[in-house]
Design a protein around this motif. Structure first.
Motif, short mmCIF file in Angstrom:
data_model
loop_
_atom_site.label_atom_id
_atom_site.label_comp_id
_atom_site.label_asym_id
_atom_site.label_seq_id
_atom_site.Cartn_x
_atom_site.Cartn_y
_atom_site.Cartn_z
N LEU A 153 13.28 8.00 -4.14
CA LEU A 153 13.70 8.99 -3.14
C LEU A 153 14.14 8.26 -1.87
O LEU A 153 13.78 7.08 -1.67
N PRO A 154 14.87 8.91 -1.02
CA PRO A 154 15.31 8.23 0.21
C PRO A 154 14.17 7.78 1.08
O PRO A 154 14.31 6.81 1.84
N HIS A 155 13.03 8.45 0.98
CA HIS A 155 11.92 8.13 1.86
C HIS A 155 10.65 7.78 1.10
O HIS A 155 9.56 7.81 1.67
N GLY A 156 10.75 7.45 -0.20
CA GLY A 156 9.56 7.10 -0.98
C GLY A 156 9.84 7.12 -2.47
O GLY A 156 10.95 6.86 -2.93
N ASP B 9 9.75 21.30 -9.81
CA ASP B 9 10.14 22.63 -9.33
C ASP B 9 10.04 22.73 -7.80
O ASP B 9 10.04 23.82 -7.24
N LYS B 10 9.93 21.56 -7.14
CA LYS B 10 9.77 21.55 -5.69
C LYS B 10 11.11 21.52 -4.95
O LYS B 10 11.14 21.66 -3.73
N GLY B 11 12.18 21.23 -5.70
CA GLY B 11 13.45 21.09 -5.01
C GLY B 11 13.45 19.82 -4.19
O GLY B 11 13.22 18.74 -4.71
N ASN B 12 13.68 19.93 -2.89
CA ASN B 12 13.64 18.77 -2.01
C ASN B 12 12.43 18.79 -1.10
O ASN B 12 12.43 18.15 -0.05
N ALA B 13 11.40 19.53 -1.47
CA ALA B 13 10.19 19.64 -0.63
C ALA B 13 9.17 18.60 -1.05
O ALA B 13 8.03 18.93 -1.39
N CYS B 14 9.56 17.31 -1.02
CA CYS B 14 8.65 16.26 -1.49
C CYS B 14 7.45 16.09 -0.57
O CYS B 14 6.38 15.67 -1.01
N LEU B 15 7.62 16.39 0.72
CA LEU B 15 6.52 16.19 1.65
C LEU B 15 5.41 17.21 1.46
O LEU B 15 4.35 17.08 2.08
N THR B 16 5.63 18.20 0.60
CA THR B 16 4.57 19.15 0.25
C THR B 16 4.11 18.96 -1.18
O THR B 16 3.39 19.80 -1.71
N CYS B 17 4.52 17.82 -1.80
CA CYS B 17 4.20 17.56 -3.22
C CYS B 17 3.08 16.52 -3.31
O CYS B 17 3.06 15.53 -2.57
N SER B 18 2.18 16.70 -4.27
CA SER B 18 1.02 15.81 -4.40
C SER B 18 1.35 14.51 -5.11
O SER B 18 0.53 13.59 -5.12
N VAL B 19 2.50 14.41 -5.77
CA VAL B 19 2.84 13.18 -6.49
C VAL B 19 3.88 12.36 -5.74
O VAL B 19 4.48 11.45 -6.30
N VAL C 259 0.85 -1.20 0.00
CA VAL C 259 0.00 0.00 0.00
C VAL C 259 0.88 1.24 0.00
O VAL C 259 1.83 1.35 0.77
N LYS C 260 0.56 2.20 -0.86
CA LYS C 260 1.31 3.45 -0.96
C LYS C 260 0.49 4.57 -0.32
O LYS C 260 -0.73 4.65 -0.51
N LEU C 261 1.17 5.44 0.43
CA LEU C 261 0.54 6.55 1.14
C LEU C 261 1.05 7.88 0.58
O LEU C 261 2.24 8.03 0.29
N LYS C 262 0.13 8.87 0.48
CA LYS C 262 0.51 10.23 0.11
C LYS C 262 1.09 10.96 1.32
O LYS C 262 1.10 10.45 2.44
N ALA C 263 1.57 12.19 1.08
CA ALA C 263 2.17 12.96 2.17
C ALA C 263 1.17 13.34 3.24
O ALA C 263 1.54 13.60 4.39
N ASP C 264 -0.13 13.36 2.88
CA ASP C 264 -1.14 13.69 3.88
C ASP C 264 -1.64 12.47 4.64
O ASP C 264 -2.60 12.55 5.40
N GLY C 265 -1.03 11.30 4.42
CA GLY C 265 -1.39 10.10 5.15
C GLY C 265 -2.50 9.29 4.53
O GLY C 265 -2.87 8.26 5.08
N THR C 266 -3.05 9.70 3.40
CA THR C 266 -4.12 8.96 2.73
C THR C 266 -3.53 8.00 1.73
O THR C 266 -2.44 8.22 1.17
N ARG C 267 -4.27 6.86 1.48
CA ARG C 267 -3.80 5.86 0.53
C ARG C 267 -3.99 6.35 -0.90
O ARG C 267 -5.00 6.97 -1.22
N ILE C 268 -3.03 6.03 -1.74
CA ILE C 268 -3.15 6.36 -3.15
C ILE C 268 -3.92 5.24 -3.85
O ILE C 268 -3.68 4.06 -3.60
N GLN C 269 -4.85 5.60 -4.69
CA GLN C 269 -5.71 4.64 -5.37
C GLN C 269 -5.17 4.36 -6.76
O GLN C 269 -5.19 5.23 -7.63
N PHE C 270 -4.64 3.14 -6.96
CA PHE C 270 -4.18 2.71 -8.28
C PHE C 270 -5.29 1.90 -8.94
O PHE C 270 -5.91 1.06 -8.31
N SER C 271 -5.50 2.14 -10.22
CA SER C 271 -6.38 1.26 -10.99
C SER C 271 -5.54 0.11 -11.53
O SER C 271 -4.32 0.21 -11.65
N ARG C 272 -6.18 -1.00 -11.89
CA ARG C 272 -5.45 -2.15 -12.40
C ARG C 272 -4.79 -1.88 -13.75
O ARG C 272 -3.89 -2.60 -14.15
#
Length: 713
Positions: free
Chosen positions: A596-599, A610-620, A567-580
């Motif tokens: 990434l080192p943490h995901g 264009d986020k630099g190293n601010a992955c925890l504020t990125c939606s992808v 299971v993959k989680l977004k930065a906000d703690g919610t699960r990402i929904q993959f289709s088959r």
């Protein structure tokens, strides 16, 4: 006429070939009375003390019958004393009544022999022969007569209409193809010009090694026989050899005819397959067989006059072959979610519970589940060999032929690298399909015990002989030198399936006669356990990993379980929904530049970040439980960084850092994201004391306690 009297020995080479064979017989087998001087006569005949009496017969027929009786004894079957004496009586009566009969056994086919038998019974007893007498005489005209015809034939072996390696040792076989397994009859092709060309082409391919006996006898002859049947449906069969521009038209017409399952049946007992669809690969095989035959004749035009009636084949060119081969369609090999060949646990439990019925004697019964869940008493099949064969197929994933024809001493010592204490044995199976593939695997104690039980069974059945095969033919196998017949195995499993009615978890019937499904099942389970593909390829005995992957059933249940386990989680703690069908996103997990080192970063490869190293504020950005340690360390470092920086700001400026400070806003956003992620991740599994995973990973050497050496007494 008291017995066979050959011509002068100096002229044997120019005489009938039967006399060459007659001179090679031991003296006690030359007649006219065979039996009193033969050692162990009661063990090599079917009627104990009965004698073969060949007096008052034509010399050629007497010599032929004597040689056939001796061949049966050497072949491992019992000499047909009653059938030989009955045929001798029929011929003696025909001589006395001046009734016509063929001059030799070689010139007498089964239809002529059956007609003579009916005449004999009608004139002597006024009735038709009973079924037992017909069957007894039929045995004499099967393998023994085929062997006689083959030994007396001085031309190419492939010029005969019936081919059987058991009867004709001139037929080339590979080392991994057991003799006497099966034969074929190119004489069933009715059009003579096609029959002779087919025998020439297939015989040459066998001698050159471009085709195997199993391919020729089980596939190519059937393909050309179907082509022969289609020729009988058109007005002028020789038109297929005419204008090469019409070759594609003829091939297309044959293709449409070949698509109908009813047109493909070659035997009456194949009617049960009349409603099955025809796979495009089967049609391609028929088209390819005809195209290669045309190409062979066109490419060997110089040798054709010596071996073939060239009049019908003279117009054939390479263009005919090309026209037929162009009709061979390309079949796409796609890997879809498909478990049609997989035997699930529901069906496997039923199979293992019902297998003892195969080995149970016929006079004993066993309760099996019937319709509606009721228990029904079923009679045993008295075939413990079939029970052990299917068990070995289930446990090892070997092909039916690899188990059925494996040698008797098929177990050997394990390699030196085997784990000490583990009961591992090396199993030598009969790899008959790929010469370059291995023919051994390592097996556990359960497989070794089944093989040992079968070895004891065979030794008990043939105490005076050294068996060649682990699974042996029960009838007509006096010395134990013939393997278990493939037709018998298929018939037993069909009858067993009809009686026990195995179904899977979806209530679909599981036919045990399709034993290749156990190979699919075994490899699928090993793959789901994480066995590397190169190791699985070695275990399967395949030449390429691509072939191994075709055996792996893409089970939907396992795919969903594996998906939920990651299971993959977004930065906000919610699960990402993959289709088959979201294969592009899943493919990004394999890209090194998106790790990434943490995901992982799910940004499409063609877009820039264009986020630099601010992955925890990125939606992808996504992560999972495997990065828990890294995320916890980042949370601790971020909290410490915020505390240290705000303290330094207050000491320098004399006031706290404002809440709208851009740096503090981003750090607290990351801190909150890390907290939500760690709270959303599933809890770590409990670790028991002494577990190898209970000790945290450390850098540097690990201290190991060493036992105190004991002093010598």
């Amino acid at each position: 006429m008291t017995g066979p009297r050959p011509p002068f020995p100096g002229r044997i080479e120019t005489a009938d070939p039967i006399w060459r064979l007659w001179h090679e017989l031991p003296p006690q087998w030359r007649g006219p009375i065979i039996g009193p001087e033969v050692e162990n006569w009661d063990k090599i005949t079917e009627n104990d003390s009965a004698r073969i009496r060949l007096h008052d017969l034509p010399e050629t027929i007497a010599a032929e019958l004597a040689w056939m009786a001796h061949w049966q004894a050497r072949d491992g079957t019992r000499s047909s004393v009653l059938a030989t004496n009955q045929l001798a009586n029929i011929i003696r009566r025909a001589i006395g009544d001046r009734h016509p009969f063929p001059p030799s056994i070689r010139a007498m086919d089964w239809d002529q022999a059956a007609a003579l038998q009916r005449w004999f019974y009608a004139t002597r007893w006024g009735r038709l022969p009973p079924h037992g007498s017909i069957a007894r005489l039929r045995v004499l005209f099967r393998f023994a007569r085929l062997a006689l015809v083959a030994r007396c034939h001085d031309g190419h072996w492939w010029q005969l209409d019936d081919w059987h390696p058991r009867c004709d040792p001139r037929i080339p076989l590979t080392e991994r193809e057991p003799q006497g397994n099966y034969g074929c009859s190119p004489g069933q092709i009715h059009h003579r010009w096609l029959r002779e060309a087919a025998k020439w082409q297939l015989g040459t391919a066998l001698e050159a090694g471009t085709l195997r006996w199993s391919t020729v006898s089980q596939e190519r002859i059937k393909c050309l026989t179907r082509f022969d049947r289609w020729l009988s449906t058109i007005d002028d069969p020789l038109r297929v050899l005419g204008d090469p521009t019409d070759a594609s038209v003829h091939a297309a017409t044959f293709r449409r005819w070949d698509t109908d399952p009813a047109n493909r049946l070659l035997r009456n007992n194949d009617r049960r397959f009349a409603d099955r669809s025809v796979h495009p690969r089967q049609i391609n095989d028929d088209l390819r067989a005809v195209g290669e035959l045309f190409a062979f004749v066109a490419g060997n035009r110089a040798a054709a006059p010596r071996l073939l009636d060239t009049a019908p084949w003279s117009p054939v060119t390479e263009a005919h072959a090309a026209g037929w081969l162009r009709q061979v369609t390309r079949i796409k090999h796609t890997r879809e979610i498909n478990d049609a060949h997989y035997v699930d646990d529901h069906a496997m439990s039923q199979i293992l519970a019902a297998l003892p019925l195969l080995g149970l004697p016929r006079d004993q019964q066993m309760l099996i589940s019937g319709d509606g869940g009721t228990s029904v008493a079923a009679d045993g099949f008295d075939d413990p060999q079939a029970m052990r064969m299917i068990l070995l197929q289930i446990l090892t994933g070997r092909r039916a032929s690899e188990i059925r024809t494996c040698r008797f001493d098929c177990l050997s010592a394990p390699p030196a690298s085997a784990v000490p204490g583990e009961q591992i044995t090396r199993f030598h199976y009969a790899q008959t399909k790929i010469d370059s593939a291995p023919d051994t695997i390592l097996v556990d104690r359960q497989v070794a015990e089944i093989i040992g039980e079968q070895q004891r069974w065979v030794t008990g059945k043939f105490p005076d002989h050294e068996p060649r095969f682990l699974f042996v033919q029960r009838n007509g196998n006096r010395t134990g030198g013939k393997p278990y017949p493939p037709g018998t195995y298929a018939w037993v499993l069909r009858e067993f399936s009809d009686r026990v009615q195995i179904t899977d978890s979806r209530d679909r019937p599981v036919r045990l006669s399709h034993t290749h499904r156990f190979r699919h099942t075994r490899f699928t389970r090993l793959a789901e356990l994480g066995l590397p593909i190169h190791v699985l390829q070695r275990y399967a005995g395949h030449a390429t990993p691509t072939m191994t992957m075709h055996y792996i059933a893409a089970r939907q249940q396992h795919a969903e379980q594996a998906f939920l386990a990651t299971v993959k989680l977004k930065a906000d703690g919610t699960r990402i929904q993959f289709s088959r069908d979201d294969h592009d996103s899943l493919h990004l997990f394999d890209r090194a530049d998106r790790r990434l080192p943490h995901g992982w970063c799910l940004l499409p490869p063609l877009q820039t970040c264009d986020k630099g190293n601010a992955c925890l504020t990125c939606s992808v950005f996504v992560t999972d439980a495997t990065h828990r340690t890294v995320l916890q360390r980042q949370l601790d470092d971020t909290t410490e960084l915020i505390n240290r920086t705000t303290t330094e700001f207050e000491d320098t400026h004399g006031r706290p850092m404002p809440d709208d400070n851009i740096w503090l806003t981003h750090r607290r956003t990351e801190q909150q994201a890390l907290t939500r992620l760690l709270d959303a991740l599933p809890p770590e599994p409990e670790r028991t004391a002494g577990s190898c995973c209970s000790r945290p990973a450390v850098a540097g050497p690990i201290p190991l306690p060493l036992p105190t050496p004991r002093t010598q007494p």
